[in-house]
Design a protein around this motif. Structure first.
Motif, PDB file in Angstrom:
ATOM      1  N   MET A 142       0.999  -1.222  -0.103  1.00 10.95           N
ATOM      2  CA  MET A 142       0.127  -0.184  -0.285  1.00 10.95           C
ATOM      3  C   MET A 142       1.371   1.655   0.296  1.00 10.95           C
ATOM      4  N   THR A 143       0.451   2.648  -1.078  1.00  5.96           N
ATOM      5  CA  THR A 143       1.710   3.157  -0.664  1.00  5.96           C
ATOM      6  C   THR A 143       1.166   4.498   0.125  1.00  5.96           C
ATOM      7  N   VAL A 144       1.747   5.363   0.609  1.00  2.00           N
ATOM      8  CA  VAL A 144       2.189   6.459   1.106  1.00  2.00           C
ATOM      9  C   VAL A 144       2.260   7.037   0.954  1.00  2.00           C
ATOM     10  N   GLU A 145       1.370   8.528   1.693  1.00  2.00           N
ATOM     11  CA  GLU A 145       1.550   9.979   0.228  1.00  2.00           C
ATOM     12  C   GLU A 145       2.343  11.020   1.385  1.00  2.00           C
ATOM     13  N   LEU A 146       3.309  11.266   1.606  1.00  2.00           N
ATOM     14  CA  LEU A 146       3.864  11.619   2.800  1.00  2.00           C
ATOM     15  C   LEU A 146       3.648  13.656   3.276  1.00  2.00           C
ATOM     16  N   PRO A 147       3.378  13.643   4.306  1.00  2.00           N
ATOM     17  CA  PRO A 147       2.990  15.525   4.389  1.00  2.00           C
ATOM     18  C   PRO A 147       3.904  15.932   3.753  1.00  2.00           C
ATOM     19  N   CYS A 148       3.052  17.686   3.763  1.00  2.00           N
ATOM     20  CA  CYS A 148       3.247  18.457   2.903  1.00  2.00           C
ATOM     21  C   CYS A 148       3.512  19.407   4.143  1.00  2.00           C
ATOM     22  N   ALA A 149       4.469  20.692   4.294  1.00  4.41           N
ATOM     23  CA  ALA A 149       4.552  21.248   4.975  1.00  4.41           C
ATOM     24  C   ALA A 149       3.743  22.529   4.401  1.00  4.41           C
ATOM     25  N   ALA A 150       2.225  23.041   5.255  1.00  3.75           N
ATOM     26  CA  ALA A 150       1.744  23.943   4.837  1.00  3.75           C
ATOM     27  C   ALA A 150       1.438  25.178   4.970  1.00  3.75           C
ATOM     28  N   ILE A 151       3.351  25.544   6.125  1.00  7.68           N
ATOM     29  CA  ILE A 151       3.791  26.403   7.160  1.00  7.68           C
ATOM     30  C   ILE A 151       5.340  25.961   7.220  1.00  7.68           C
ATOM     31  N   PRO A 152       5.563  27.171   7.334  1.00  3.29           N
ATOM     32  CA  PRO A 152       7.664  26.644   7.296  1.00  3.29           C
ATOM     33  C   PRO A 152       7.120  25.903   8.722  1.00  3.29           C
ATOM     34  N   VAL A 153       8.235  25.393   8.861  1.00  2.00           N
ATOM     35  CA  VAL A 153       8.442  24.445   9.808  1.00  2.00           C
ATOM     36  C   VAL A 153       9.116  24.744  10.898  1.00  2.00           C
ATOM     37  N   ARG A 154       8.312  25.123  12.487  1.00  2.00           N
ATOM     38  CA  ARG A 154       9.050  25.534  13.676  1.00  2.00           C
ATOM     39  C   ARG A 154       8.545  24.939  15.080  1.00  2.00           C
ATOM     40  N   GLY A 155      10.118  24.270  15.204  1.00  2.08           N
ATOM     41  CA  GLY A 155      10.190  23.152  16.870  1.00  2.08           C
ATOM     42  C   GLY A 155      10.889  22.819  16.516  1.00  2.08           C
ATOM     43  N   ARG A 156      10.605  22.360  18.273  1.00  4.06           N
ATOM     44  CA  ARG A 156      11.197  21.482  19.079  1.00  4.06           C
ATOM     45  C   ARG A 156      11.129  19.665  18.959  1.00  4.06           C
ATOM     46  N   VAL A 157      11.955  18.363  18.449  1.00  5.01           N
ATOM     47  CA  VAL A 157      11.873  17.899  17.996  1.00  5.01           C
ATOM     48  C   VAL A 157      13.245  16.940  18.930  1.00  5.01           C
ATOM     49  N   ASP A 158      12.735  15.803  19.110  1.00  5.89           N
ATOM     50  CA  ASP A 158      14.094  15.142  20.404  1.00  5.89           C
ATOM     51  C   ASP A 158      15.345  13.971  19.066  1.00  5.89           C
ATOM     52  N   ALA A 159      16.044  13.939  19.492  1.00  5.38           N
ATOM     53  CA  ALA A 159      17.632  14.079  18.650  1.00  5.38           C
ATOM     54  C   ALA A 159      17.423  12.489  17.624  1.00  5.38           C
ATOM     55  N   VAL A 160      17.413  12.130  16.978  1.00  8.21           N
ATOM     56  CA  VAL A 160      17.596  10.339  16.597  1.00  8.21           C
ATOM     57  C   VAL A 160      19.060  10.097  16.318  1.00  8.21           C
ATOM     58  N   ALA A 161      19.310   9.204  16.698  1.00  4.35           N
ATOM     59  CA  ALA A 161      21.227   9.051  16.605  1.00  4.35           C
ATOM     60  C   ALA A 161      21.576   8.522  15.078  1.00  4.35           C
ATOM     61  N   LEU A 162      21.225   9.825  14.694  1.00  9.39           N
ATOM     62  CA  LEU A 162      22.497   9.143  12.816  1.00  9.39           C
ATOM     63  C   LEU A 162      21.850  10.547  12.689  1.00  9.39           C
ATOM     64  N   GLU A 163      23.481  10.770  11.830  1.00  9.24           N
ATOM     65  CA  GLU A 163      23.678  11.604  11.013  1.00  9.24           C
ATOM     66  C   GLU A 163      22.381  12.065  10.294  1.00  9.24           C
ATOM     67  N   VAL A 164      21.895  11.629   9.736  1.00  9.75           N
ATOM     68  CA  VAL A 164      21.385  11.804   8.539  1.00  9.75           C
ATOM     69  C   VAL A 164      20.015  11.807   8.888  1.00  9.75           C
ATOM     70  N   ALA A 165      19.260  11.207   9.990  1.00 11.66           N
ATOM     71  CA  ALA A 165      18.008  11.712  10.732  1.00 11.66           C
ATOM     72  C   ALA A 165      17.936  13.491  10.979  1.00 11.66           C
ATOM     73  N   VAL A 166      19.240  13.626  11.739  1.00 10.09           N
ATOM     74  CA  VAL A 166      19.232  15.200  12.735  1.00 10.09           C
ATOM     75  C   VAL A 166      19.495  15.962  10.905  1.00 10.09           C
ATOM     76  N   THR A 167      19.809  15.388  10.252  1.00 12.50           N
ATOM     77  CA  THR A 167      20.390  16.442   9.329  1.00 12.50           C
ATOM     78  C   THR A 167      19.022  16.501   8.204  1.00 12.50           C
ATOM     79  N   ALA A 168      18.509  15.744   8.167  1.00 14.92           N
ATOM     80  CA  ALA A 168      17.110  16.189   7.559  1.00 14.92           C
ATOM     81  C   ALA A 168      15.861  17.186   8.591  1.00 14.92           C
ATOM     82  N   LEU A 169      16.179  16.562   9.466  1.00 17.10           N
ATOM     83  CA  LEU A 169      15.404  17.556  11.101  1.00 17.10           C
ATOM     84  C   LEU A 169      15.416  19.005  10.184  1.00 17.10           C
ATOM     85  N   LEU A 170      16.899  19.170  11.025  1.00 19.05           N
ATOM     86  CA  LEU A 170      17.222  20.845  10.792  1.00 19.05           C
ATOM     87  C   LEU A 170      16.921  21.054   9.471  1.00 19.05           C
TER      88      LEU A 170
END
Length: 218
Positions: free
Chosen positions: A1-29
């Motif tokens: 089953m395919t999944v449609e990924l979420p779009c940003a309706a507004i600028p992304v502004r927020g705090r999030v817990d870290a994920v201990a992998l460089e590629v994931a932290v890079t994506a978040l920032l």
């Protein structure tokens, strides 16, 4: 089953817990950078000091203001018009497609290289996701702007592909993947990503406090 990924309706502004992998932290920032917002990835980042230094330097090359503090690592765009400055960068192979997405927000072509010389390997995926990419030697050159993705993205179990598709989807509605299974390596990551898109928290760079928190403390 395919999944449609979420779009940003507004600028992304927020705090999030870290994920201990460089590629994931890079994506978040970069979620904050490409949408004209601000993202703090909370400490502990779970990364080696060299990885943190490399990550800070890479994100800063996009023109972002990057601040490390006891609370976490924050990236905020310096752009008020939604356009990033032109940048060229050499980054690890794992995170290069994420920087390619950021390059679509620049005002001119950006040349991206992988530190191991294999940047061209990402070109087919990036083209499928709607990026204008050409290979020049050991680099890829990314044109400004995004087109429509060419069909459903098959990540083949690669979390780097899933994260890149997530980042593109912020800017281009309708990005679909076969599933989000690769993200299961980070329990709850997709829920955290969705919550981050909806947070709309006005952060002061380097601090996990919101403006209202300062009023309460005084």
């Amino acid at each position: 089953m395919t999944v449609e990924l979420p779009c940003a309706a507004i600028p992304v502004r927020g705090r999030v817990d870290a994920v201990a992998l460089e590629v994931a932290v890079t994506a978040l920032l970069l979620a904050g950078v490409v949408t004209g917002g601000t993202v703090m990835v909370r400490e502990p980042l779970g990364l080696e000091p060299d990885a943190v230094r490399r990550l800070r330097a890479g994100v800063a090359r996009t023109g972002a203001y990057v601040v490390a503090s006891a609370d976490g690592l924050t990236a905020t765009t310096r752009s008020t018009a939604g356009e990033l400055p032109q940048f060229d960068v050499t980054v690890p192979m794992d995170v290069l497609p994420l920087y390619a997405v950021a390059a679509t927000r620049a005002g001119d072509e950006c040349a991206l290289s992988a530190s191991d010389g294999t940047a061209a390997a990402w070109a087919p995926l990036l083209v499928q996701l709607g990026l204008g990419v050409c290979v020049e030697g050991e680099s890829i050159v990314v044109a400004p702007g995004l087109g429509e993705p060419a069909g459903v993205v098959d990540h083949d179990g690669d979390v780097r592909v899933a994260l890149t598709a997530l980042l593109v989807a912020l800017l281009q509605p309708g990005v679909q993947v076969v599933d989000t299974t690769p993200l299961d390596v980070f329990p709850g990551f997709l829920d955290r990503w969705t919550t981050l898109l909806e947070a709309d928290e006005y952060l002061l760079p380097g601090s996990a406090l919101l403006p209202s928190d300062y009023v309460v403390r005084s």
